[in-house]
Structures are given as C-alpha cells and as structure tokens.
Scaffold this active site. Structure first.
Site, PDB file in Angstrom:
ATOM      1  N   ASP A  84       0.800  -1.223   0.000  1.00 56.52           N
ATOM      2  CA  ASP A  84       0.000   0.000   0.000  1.00 56.52           C
ATOM      3  C   ASP A  84       0.831   1.270   0.000  1.00 56.52           C
ATOM      4  OD1 ASP A  84       0.701  -0.589   2.811  1.00 56.52           O
ATOM      5  OD2 ASP A  84      -0.513   1.175   3.250  1.00 56.52           O
ATOM      6  N   ASP A  87       5.630   0.300   3.320  1.00 52.37           N
ATOM      7  CA  ASP A  87       5.843  -0.930   4.080  1.00 52.37           C
ATOM      8  C   ASP A  87       5.620  -2.137   3.169  1.00 52.37           C
ATOM      9  OD1 ASP A  87       3.062  -1.095   3.793  1.00 52.37           O
ATOM     10  OD2 ASP A  87       2.723  -0.122   5.730  1.00 52.37           O
ATOM     11  N   TYR A 236      -5.775   0.755   9.150  1.00 51.93           N
ATOM     12  CA  TYR A 236      -6.855   1.129   8.243  1.00 51.93           C
ATOM     13  C   TYR A 236      -8.197   0.827   8.891  1.00 51.93           C
ATOM     14  CZ  TYR A 236      -3.419   1.920   4.573  1.00 51.93           C
ATOM     15  OH  TYR A 236      -2.369   2.425   3.840  1.00 51.93           O
ATOM     16  N   GLU A 487       5.863   9.780   3.158  1.00 49.44           N
ATOM     17  CA  GLU A 487       5.429   8.470   2.676  1.00 49.44           C
ATOM     18  C   GLU A 487       4.425   8.650   1.549  1.00 49.44           C
ATOM     19  OE1 GLU A 487       4.312   4.111   4.494  1.00 49.44           O
ATOM     20  OE2 GLU A 487       3.650   5.869   5.605  1.00 49.44           O
TER      21      GLU A 487
END
Length: 645
Positions: A84, A87, A236, A487
């Site tokens: 995603d 990571d 999430y 990120e």
C-alpha cells in the site's frame, strides 16, 4: 447502462476540437506543467509497489520478485497485488480502493490516456490489482483481506525481496464478516470489468461474477471488517462504517451491468445507509459517500434530469444535492462545511498524508464537472448561486498544480517531476540499496541502522510517487522518518492519474466511457455568505433549501446565560438537535467550527462530533442538547452525517 448517442458525442467533439485546436495544443503547458509527463510517472509508480513475481515488462528495474510464498501457509495462492505504501503489508481495503479509482480514471479518461500513450500501462496496473483480488476471493463467501501484519512489519526496515516478517493471511467469511472490505472489493471488480469489457470480455465477465458474489456476501453478512481482521484496525480502521461501501458497490454494479436491482438498492437504502444523509467534504479509502453521491448524480444527469430518472428521481436528486454540496465545499462555497485551505491554496484536512484528499477531490471535481457540462448544469451551492463546471475544473487544476510545484516552497510532491522533489521518501525498498545492485541480505535491524537513519538521498528513485505533502501552513520536511509527509501511497496516485489525463488533454479533454461532452461553460463567480441565524438545518444546495423544515434534522442555538470576566463577556450556548423526520436517526455526526473552548454533551469523532454513547439514536420528534461557553459569537454547527431507519 444509459448513455448518450456516441455518434452525437463524436460530432460535438469534432466541432469543439476544430474550434479550439490552437489552445488544445498548448493546454498541457498551462501553469507551466507538463501533465503528460506527470501522467506517465504517476502510473509508473505502481510498478514500484508490485508484490509477487515481476513480469518481463517491468520498468522499475531496482525492484525484484517478493512475497512468493504469500498464502501458502493458509492453503491459498495470494502471490501478487500491491504494497500500500512504504511498508511490505498487503492491506485489502486500500488496495481495493486503489483499483476502483484507477479503473474510474480509465473509464472517464481512457481515450485521453491512449492519446498520451499510457492506456496500456494504466490497464496493466489495474490488472495487476484485479488478478490478486480474484485470488483473494476463492469462494463466494470468503475473502482474504490482508497478508502480513503492520506490527511485525513496522518493527523491521527491510526490502520486500528480503522479508522475514510474518506473511500470515487474514480472511473474512460468514462467521467473520467484513462489509467494508467485501463491498470495496466488489466495487473494484465491477469498475474494472468496465475497463476490460471491450479488450478482454472473458476477463471482464470473470470480474463481474466475483463482484456480484462479493456484494451479496457484504450485504448478507453485515459487520465491520476491522472487527474480524483486528490487525488492520491500527492502520486502516473503518471510521465511517460499511454503509458507504455497500452503496458504492451497488452504484458500480449498476454502472457495470445496467441491472435495475442495483439502482433499486442504491435508492431504497439511501436513508438507512447514509447515502443522502452524509454531507462530508472528504473522499478516500475510508469514506466513500462523496463518490457514491457523484456516481448517483451522474446517473441522474445521464438520464436528463428528473423526467428520465423514473421512480427514483427524487432520491437521485437528493444524492445530487449532496454531490453539489461536496463540490461547493471544495470551492469554499459550502457554508460552514467548506474545506479549509493552506495559505498556498491546498485543500487541507489533516497532517498525515493530506495529499490523498487533494488528489481524490481533484478527480471527483474534474469528472463531475464534465458530467455537469454535458447536461448543461452546474452545482447548486447552499448559500445561493451556482458553481459552473469550468470553476470546478479550474479548482481541480489548481490542486494538481500545487502538487506539481506551484506552491510556496516551489516543491513538487511527485518524486521525479520538476527540479525539486522529495529525495528521502519513507519507503523501505527505495531507501535500501537495490537487491539487483547488491544481493547481500539486509536484515531487519540492519535496515534501520544502516539505511533508515541515513541523511542522504534514497539510493533508488521511486519515480511518480506522490508523497503525503505539506502541513496546514505549507511547511514540509524532506526527512525519511517524517512519514506523515514523506510516505507515498497507491491511493494518492490512483485518482491523480485520471485528473492528469484530463488536464493533459486540454480544453477538449472531457468525455469518457460514460459519454460526456467537453467543457464549454464559462466560469460564473458568485459570492456567498454564511447566515448567522440561530436556527439552521442540514446545509443543502437543494432548490428547496429556503424551506429548512423539509430537512429531517433541525439545529437551534440559544444563548442561555452570560457573564463578564476580566473585561470579556462570556456566553453559554445551548444547541438543541431535533429529529423532525418520522424515522429514527442513527449515527448522527455533527460538525462544529469557530469553537474556542470546551464543549459538553458530545464526543469527538473522526468525522466531527457524535452524541454520547448513552444516546445511540434520536427517535422521531426527540431532541438532544449540548452546550459550550465562549467569549465570541455562536459557533457554526451543522450536520455532517446521519442514517434514517
């Protein structure tokens, strides 16, 4: 699926193209930005996020195969899909949303991508995701929703090619339901089936079959996915619940099949699942309500307004009112629901990865603008006036331009685009020497000690990655450990590729598989003001908004006490929230701005404030009261969302 005559669209497109040929040729340079280059790079980024066995056509050469045993311990093949962000976990909810938005981008602007030479790359990116989603759905009522877990993964800084962290797979089934994840995956499959309908009809039919099964699973076995896959909750969590995903899936299945039962579902559950009750001004992997509302509005617009919408005309109009409110809120014309902006003009919701909401809003505004223009309509704003399609597109362009470098720092937040962009992206694979350059194993802790804490640029350039971006004051620190800003995520890029294709095409860029005309409307400016009366109702751009009694929830504010202290006059304000509908209000969310002190009687939530836990609902005719004290005029109070059952 209803749509315009393609011959008529083609003739209109030719006439407009001839009339605007000169301006179209230079459109990509508007604002000094090369939208075609940015489009190419935005799609290339997805190749850096691939998990599994990489194909021979792989262009991001510093990546190699990874996660080749995913699912084996569970007796299922879960090799493939996308990481995603920075990571190495495969989270199902953001991955499915990414696929939905990539697909919607192609559905709207596939022709424009083809003109830029990028349609093949875009469909490859979608198929990399859908191939995995098909594997993750091995039975009608089984869906694997995550591979790996964030806790063990975040303890290590490793290239995906070296992973030694857990690759456990987590699944949903009737005993462990997850309506958000199953619904979003159903939406992704349905949207993608439209992408492949002409080029690969057999594959499109396969995706559609999976979509129908997943929708039925999500609806029949209702439950929060993060209650079944608890390891996802910290990363999430589903703050908005699953009502939006059920409606989102139904809307996409209606687009993909034309089956009236899905439109019936969208209409008949509009109140109970919050489709016409939520007035939220952000759209992303968690909350889909604005996307549902825009899709429903598009359905109404394609059917030429109320007359062609049949039995569902009224409810589709209410969906459109909310879509209009979203558009007006982005422009700053949504009354108290208007989106904040940074001094440099970027829409702002939160410090952590705010750019995800910038790209998703830009896409929704561009797509909605084209549909409104095709129908000769605008977005009705709650304080009066109409936002014209060209205003929506211009604002979408301003947000894209900000990302590409037209901002106070003159920094591009897309890696590899422009002269100045982030060099220390928070990304494991990009920040450690490529396994192709140095195949020596980099251990969990060696990644941290040797690579994470380096102050040098990443050894691998993750081209096209759109990072989280600046804070509310346009400040940005290019530091690897500043994950809130540096990120990048797949769901930042998925909607961006669509709006970039639209902008690269210039003035003739409107129109996709839904059958739009290009934009021809001129901008019409209209000023709005917030009415500071004591009695308000849910803001709405409805033609009937001057009749607040037509709305189910009424808000009344009264100053119940006042006193003077150290030269300041303080007032105690009581806010009464009343349910004027014949149904019960559930999951009521309240927005409060211009609040300068403590508030009693409501609890803070992800999307505004909610009533205390001992008031789970408001029965017909019942009220709830909360209070606050401040030495200032009354706060702005409005309804963010609710469900009527």
């Amino acid at each position: 699926m209803a749509g315009y005559s393609m011959a008529a669209v083609a003739l209109a497109g030719i006439a407009l193209a001839l009339a605007a040929a000169t301006t179209t040729q230079v459109a990509s340079a508007a604002g000094g930005h090369d939208y075609r280059e940015a489009l190419s790079k935005s799609i290339l980024y997805f190749e850096a996020q691939r998990s599994g066995r990489l194909p021979g056509s792989q262009r991001v050469a510093w990546r190699a195969d990874s996660g080749l045993l995913d699912g084996k311990a569970n007796g299922v093949d879960l090799v493939g899909g996308y990481y995603d962000a920075g990571d190495n976990v495969k989270f199902g909810l953001p991955m499915a949303f990414t696929v939905t938005m990539m697909s919607w981008s192609v559905i709207e602007y596939g022709d424009q991508m083809a003109a830029a030479g990028e349609l093949g790359h875009a469909t490859d990116a979608i198929k990399w995701g859908t191939d995995y989603l098909v594997k993750a759905h091995p039975e009608p009522n089984v869906l694997y929703g995550e591979v790996g877990d964030g806790d063990s993964d975040h303890d290590c800084w490793m290239r995906p090619e070296d992973m030694t962290t857990s690759r456990q797979a987590y699944r949903l089934d009737p005993q462990n339901p997850g309506s958000e994840l199953a619904g979003e995956t159903a939406a992704a499959m349905a949207a993608a089936s439209l992408v492949f309908r002409s080029s690969n009809p057999g594959y499109a039919n396969t995706l559609l079959q999976h979509s129908k099964q997943l929708f039925d699973f999500a609806d029949k076995y209702r439950g929060r996915y993060d209650s079944s896959i608890t390891v996802a909750r910290q990363y999430y969590a589903s703050s908005s619940g699953y009502g939006d995903e059920l409606l989102w899936a139904a809307a996409w299945l209606h687009e993909a099949t034309g089956d009236a039962r899905y439109l019936d579902y969208l209409a008949n559950n509009a109140d109970a699942l919050g489709g016409t009750g939520w007035s939220i001004n952000q759209f992303g992997w968690d909350v889909k309500y604005p996307g549902v509302q825009v899709l429903a509005a598009m359905t109404l617009l394609r059917r030429r307004g109320d007359a062609g919408a049949g039995a569902h005309a009224d409810v589709l109009q209410r969906y459109k009112q909310q879509a209009d409110l979203f558009a007006c809120s982005c422009l700053g014309r949504g009354g108290p629901n208007s989106v904040r902006r940074t001094p440099g003009g970027m829409v702002y919701h939160q410090n952590w990865n705010n750019v995800q909401f910038v790209t998703s809003a830009a896409f929704l505004l561009a797509a909605y603008a084209d549909h409104l223009a095709a129908a000769g309509q605008g977005a009705r704003c709650p304080a009066g006036g109409t936002a014209q399609p060209s205003e929506l597109l211009a604002f979408a362009r301003s947000q894209v331009d900000y990302i590409l470098g037209s901002n106070p720092r003159a920094t591009s937040y897309m890696v590899g685009y422009g002269a100045t962009y982030p060099r220390q992206v928070h990304h494991r694979g990009a920040s450690i020497v490529s396994v192709r350059a140095n195949p020596s194993f980099v251990s969990c802790q060696a990644g941290y000690s040797s690579w994470y804490h380096r102050r040098a640029a990443n050894p691998n350039l993750i081209v096209g990655a759109t990072v989280g971006g600046p804070d509310e004051y346009d400040n940005f620190a290019d530091e690897r450990d500043n994950y809130e800003q540096t990120e990048a995520t797949t769901y930042n890029n998925a909607p961006l590729m669509g709006v970039l294709a639209r902008l690269a095409a210039g003035h003739g860029g409107g129109g996709g598989k839904f059958g739009h005309h290009s934009l021809a409307a001129d901008a019409v400016s209209s000023s709005t003001s917030i009415n500071d009366t004591n009695r308000t109702s849910l803001p709405s751009p409805s033609p009937d908004s001057e009749h607040p009694s037509a709305w189910p929830i009424e808000i009344e504010q009264n100053a119940t006490a006042s006193w003077t202290k150290q030269g300041k006059t303080y007032r105690r304000y009581a806010v009464t929230v009343t349910n004027r509908s014949p149904k019960t209000v559930h999951e009521l969310h309240i927005g409060i701005s211009k609040l300068y002190g403590q508030v009693w009687g409501v609890d803070k939530a992800r999307y505004g404030y909610v009533l205390p836990s001992w008031i789970p609902s408001l029965l017909a005719g019942k009220s709830a009261v909360f209070v606050y004290v401040q030495a200032a005029p009354p706060a702005d109070v409005w309804v963010t969302g609710y469900k009527l059952i």
